[in-house]
Design a protein around this motif. Structure first.
Motif, PDB file in Angstrom:
ATOM      1  N   ILE A 139       0.862  -1.189   0.000  1.00  0.00           N
ATOM      2  CA  ILE A 139       0.000   0.000   0.000  1.00  0.00           C
ATOM      3  C   ILE A 139       0.896   1.236   0.000  1.00  0.00           C
ATOM      4  O   ILE A 139       1.763   1.390   0.875  1.00  0.00           O
ATOM      5  N   GLY A 140       0.704   2.113  -0.986  1.00  0.00           N
ATOM      6  CA  GLY A 140       1.514   3.325  -1.080  1.00  0.00           C
ATOM      7  C   GLY A 140       0.756   4.559  -0.633  1.00  0.00           C
ATOM      8  O   GLY A 140      -0.437   4.704  -0.938  1.00  0.00           O
ATOM      9  N   VAL A 141       1.437   5.447   0.119  1.00  0.00           N
ATOM     10  CA  VAL A 141       0.818   6.696   0.560  1.00  0.00           C
ATOM     11  C   VAL A 141       1.738   7.862   0.202  1.00  0.00           C
ATOM     12  O   VAL A 141       2.905   7.670  -0.164  1.00  0.00           O
ATOM     13  N   LYS A 196     -10.575  -2.313   2.401  1.00  0.00           N
ATOM     14  CA  LYS A 196     -10.693  -1.676   3.719  1.00  0.00           C
ATOM     15  C   LYS A 196      -9.543  -0.710   3.988  1.00  0.00           C
ATOM     16  O   LYS A 196      -9.724   0.307   4.661  1.00  0.00           O
ATOM     17  N   CYS A 197      -8.367  -1.005   3.466  1.00  0.00           N
ATOM     18  CA  CYS A 197      -7.233  -0.085   3.632  1.00  0.00           C
ATOM     19  C   CYS A 197      -7.504   1.228   2.903  1.00  0.00           C
ATOM     20  O   CYS A 197      -7.218   2.308   3.427  1.00  0.00           O
ATOM     21  N   LYS A 198      -8.038   1.123   1.701  1.00  0.00           N
ATOM     22  CA  LYS A 198      -8.365   2.339   0.939  1.00  0.00           C
ATOM     23  C   LYS A 198      -9.404   3.178   1.691  1.00  0.00           C
ATOM     24  O   LYS A 198      -9.247   4.409   1.843  1.00  0.00           O
ATOM     25  N   ILE A 217      -5.475  10.455   4.731  1.00  0.00           N
ATOM     26  CA  ILE A 217      -4.132  10.096   4.246  1.00  0.00           C
ATOM     27  C   ILE A 217      -4.223   9.855   2.744  1.00  0.00           C
ATOM     28  O   ILE A 217      -4.985   9.001   2.281  1.00  0.00           O
ATOM     29  N   GLU A 218      -3.425  10.592   2.003  1.00  0.00           N
ATOM     30  CA  GLU A 218      -3.511  10.554   0.547  1.00  0.00           C
ATOM     31  C   GLU A 218      -2.788   9.338  -0.032  1.00  0.00           C
ATOM     32  O   GLU A 218      -1.682   8.983   0.399  1.00  0.00           O
ATOM     33  N   ILE A 219      -3.438   8.708  -0.999  1.00  0.00           N
ATOM     34  CA  ILE A 219      -2.785   7.683  -1.819  1.00  0.00           C
ATOM     35  C   ILE A 219      -2.466   8.357  -3.148  1.00  0.00           C
ATOM     36  O   ILE A 219      -3.387   8.705  -3.904  1.00  0.00           O
TER      37      ILE A 219
END
Length: 271
Positions: free
Chosen positions: A181-183, A247-249, A257-259
């Motif tokens: 997962i990237g932020v 669910k993470c998104k 928190i921006e992806i």
């Protein structure tokens, strides 16, 4: 006229004799097949009571069925008046040629025996072998059938299966789900880890042991990437895989928190 009547009588006698033999052969086949079925069912019940492995049960029953059918055919040939000793001699003489012609089948049979002895897989196991991923449906004398996640049946020769690499995902009973997962670089690392970890700990399908983990895995070109690693049972693997991504998104959006989107740079060269 006498000669014709004698010949006719001989043909009638021959027809009667061989007709009775053919009828007898049919009766033997019907009764023999019924007996073989009863024997296989009886052996199956005994093995079930003795808690034999399901894969071994089916393999042995197939093998016993083939042996009994061969014996039945030899019995029928003998009843028809065919000399079975001569028949066996012919088979023995042709054994080398048959063996050369059936090298692949013999190798597959040997591979099936090895699978039964060493038991690297059993019915119901999720495996990856010969470039295929699926659940083992049946281990037969010459081949093994698996069902892929897209519900396709794949038949793998036992020789290739026993001589190749097999990844058995079921043996340990637990699988790790590997997600990235990237932020944004502007995101707080500690807060992001807490948000992602809460997604994992709140999911009842994620195992407590081994414990899930969330760690920074990479400082990429346009994002800070986190290795999200929950563990799940084989049955829950895909539910955890897809559910965790969704669910993470949602959790990151709720926390502000921006992806980041993938970035591309255009270079314009002056003429």
């Amino acid at each position: 006229m006498e000669l014709e009547s004698i010949n006719t009588q001989k043909w009638i006698e021959l027809g009667t004799d061989y007709g009775l033999k053919v009828i007898g052969a049919i009766v033997i086949w019907i009764i023999g097949s019924w007996i073989i079925k009863k024997i296989r069912n009886g052996i199956a019940k005994v093995m079930a009571k003795q808690n034999y492995d399901e894969s071994l049960q089916k393999f042995l029953l197939n093998l016993i069925g083939w042996i009994l059918k061969i014996l039945l055919i030899l019995t029928i040939l003998a009843n028809l008046g065919i000399e079975t000793t001569s028949f066996a001699a012919i088979l023995a003489a042709a054994g080398l040629a048959i063996g050369m012609a059936l090298q692949g089948s013999l190798a597959n049979f040997a591979g099936g025996v090895l699978l039964m002895i060493f038991k690297p897989i059993k019915i119901g196991d999720l495996i990856e072998a010969q470039g295929e991923l699926g659940v083992v449906k049946e281990i037969e004398i010459f081949t093994t059938k698996i069902v892929t996640p897209t519900n396709k049946e794949v038949i793998i020769p036992n020789a290739a299966l026993s001589n190749g690499n097999i990844t058995n995902y079921t043996t340990e009973g637990k699988l790790r789900v590997d997600l990235t997962i990237g932020v944004s670089y502007d995101a707080d690392i500690k807060q992001t880890k807490e948000v992602l970890m809460k997604v994992l700990t709140d999911n009842p399908q994620v195992l407590k042991d081994p414990a899930p983990s969330v760690n920074v895995s990479e400082l990429a070109d346009s994002s800070v990437n986190f290795a999200v690693r929950p563990f799940a049972t084989v049955a829950d693997y895909w539910d955890v895989y897809f559910g965790t991504i969704e669910k993470c998104k949602l959790a990151l959006d709720a926390a502000g928190i921006e992806i980041p989107y993938p970035h591309s740079v255009e270079i314009h060269k002056d003429a």
